[in-house]
Motif scaffolding. Structure first.
Motif, PDB file in Angstrom:
ATOM      1  N   ALA A 284       0.826  -1.202   0.000  1.00 51.12           N
ATOM      2  CA  ALA A 284       0.000   0.000   0.000  1.00 51.12           C
ATOM      3  C   ALA A 284       0.865   1.259   0.000  1.00 51.12           C
ATOM      4  N   ILE A 285       2.002   1.198   0.659  1.00 48.08           N
ATOM      5  CA  ILE A 285       2.918   2.349   0.668  1.00 48.08           C
ATOM      6  C   ILE A 285       3.427   2.615  -0.748  1.00 48.08           C
ATOM      7  N   ASP A 286       3.807   1.540  -1.451  1.00 51.73           N
ATOM      8  CA  ASP A 286       4.254   1.692  -2.841  1.00 51.73           C
ATOM      9  C   ASP A 286       3.141   2.282  -3.702  1.00 51.73           C
ATOM     10  N   LEU A 287       1.923   1.846  -3.455  1.00 55.05           N
ATOM     11  CA  LEU A 287       0.773   2.355  -4.207  1.00 55.05           C
ATOM     12  C   LEU A 287       0.579   3.846  -3.950  1.00 55.05           C
ATOM     13  N   VAL A 288       0.668   4.257  -2.707  1.00 48.97           N
ATOM     14  CA  VAL A 288       0.497   5.677  -2.366  1.00 48.97           C
ATOM     15  C   VAL A 288       1.582   6.524  -3.025  1.00 48.97           C
ATOM     16  N   VAL A 289       2.805   6.019  -3.071  1.00 47.79           N
ATOM     17  CA  VAL A 289       3.903   6.750  -3.723  1.00 47.79           C
ATOM     18  C   VAL A 289       3.567   6.985  -5.196  1.00 47.79           C
TER      19      VAL A 289
ATOM     20  N   LYS B  15       0.321  15.945  -5.462  1.00 41.36           N
ATOM     21  CA  LYS B  15       0.564  16.542  -4.150  1.00 41.36           C
ATOM     22  C   LYS B  15       0.790  15.439  -3.130  1.00 41.36           C
ATOM     23  N   LYS B  16       1.283  15.843  -1.976  1.00 40.10           N
ATOM     24  CA  LYS B  16       1.566  14.886  -0.906  1.00 40.10           C
ATOM     25  C   LYS B  16       0.277  14.215  -0.455  1.00 40.10           C
ATOM     26  N   ILE B  17       0.370  12.928  -0.188  1.00 41.84           N
ATOM     27  CA  ILE B  17      -0.757  12.171   0.332  1.00 41.84           C
ATOM     28  C   ILE B  17      -0.394  11.739   1.750  1.00 41.84           C
ATOM     29  N   SER B  18      -1.203  12.134   2.703  1.00 41.51           N
ATOM     30  CA  SER B  18      -0.924  11.766   4.087  1.00 41.51           C
ATOM     31  C   SER B  18      -1.539  10.402   4.395  1.00 41.51           C
ATOM     32  N   PRO B  19      -1.000   9.713   5.383  1.00 42.70           N
ATOM     33  CA  PRO B  19      -1.581   8.425   5.772  1.00 42.70           C
ATOM     34  C   PRO B  19      -3.060   8.553   6.147  1.00 42.70           C
ATOM     35  N   GLU B  20      -3.436   9.684   6.702  1.00 41.31           N
ATOM     36  CA  GLU B  20      -4.842   9.908   7.065  1.00 41.31           C
ATOM     37  C   GLU B  20      -5.766   9.837   5.853  1.00 41.31           C
TER      38      GLU B  20
ATOM     39  N   VAL C   2      -9.079   3.177   3.548  1.00 40.93           N
ATOM     40  CA  VAL C   2      -9.118   2.526   2.238  1.00 40.93           C
ATOM     41  C   VAL C   2      -9.035   1.011   2.389  1.00 40.93           C
ATOM     42  N   ARG C   3     -10.034   0.322   1.844  1.00 43.79           N
ATOM     43  CA  ARG C   3     -10.066  -1.145   1.884  1.00 43.79           C
ATOM     44  C   ARG C   3     -10.321  -1.756   0.509  1.00 43.79           C
ATOM     45  N   THR C   4     -10.946  -0.980  -0.385  1.00 42.69           N
ATOM     46  CA  THR C   4     -11.303  -1.489  -1.710  1.00 42.69           C
ATOM     47  C   THR C   4     -10.757  -0.553  -2.787  1.00 42.69           C
ATOM     48  N   VAL C   5     -10.819  -1.009  -4.025  1.00 43.21           N
ATOM     49  CA  VAL C   5     -10.411  -0.168  -5.152  1.00 43.21           C
ATOM     50  C   VAL C   5     -11.303   1.070  -5.210  1.00 43.21           C
ATOM     51  N   GLU C   6     -12.585   0.905  -4.957  1.00 44.81           N
ATOM     52  CA  GLU C   6     -13.494   2.059  -4.965  1.00 44.81           C
ATOM     53  C   GLU C   6     -13.088   3.080  -3.900  1.00 44.81           C
ATOM     54  N   ASP C   7     -12.636   2.616  -2.736  1.00 44.34           N
ATOM     55  CA  ASP C   7     -12.150   3.529  -1.697  1.00 44.34           C
ATOM     56  C   ASP C   7     -10.961   4.342  -2.210  1.00 44.34           C
ATOM     57  N   ILE C   8     -10.077   3.705  -2.961  1.00 39.23           N
ATOM     58  CA  ILE C   8      -8.919   4.408  -3.531  1.00 39.23           C
ATOM     59  C   ILE C   8      -9.407   5.485  -4.498  1.00 39.23           C
TER      60      ILE C   8
END
Length: 84
Positions: free
Chosen positions: A43-48, A56-61, A66-72
């Protein structure tokens, strides 16, 4: 407003490329852990990668629930709407 279809297509491509998944097996309702075998390190690689897309920067918050592709897709859409 960010186009959710375009975001979904980008997310599918990113998931397929990063984790060697079949794009045809990735759906909005796909659960990241159970269906796609994506763990917290992945998930960290995905966020990067998504950070490059959002611009822009994406915070862990931003991705805490996020649990599903739709959540992403929804989280990225919200981030892009805030950036406008």
């Amino acid at each position: 407003m960010a186009d959710k279809n375009a975001i979904f297509e980008h997310v599918v491509t990113t998931l397929a490329d990063l984790f060697d998944l079949d794009p045809k097996e990735i759906h909005l309702e796909s659960h990241l852990g159970d269906d796609l075998d994506i763990d917290s390190i992945d998930a960290i690689d995905l966020v990067v990668e998504l950070k490059k897309f959002v611009g822009k920067k994406i915070s862990p918050e931003d991705f805490k629930a996020v649990r599903t592709v739709e959540d992403i897709v929804n989280a990225v859409s919200e981030l892009m709407d805030k950036a406008e």
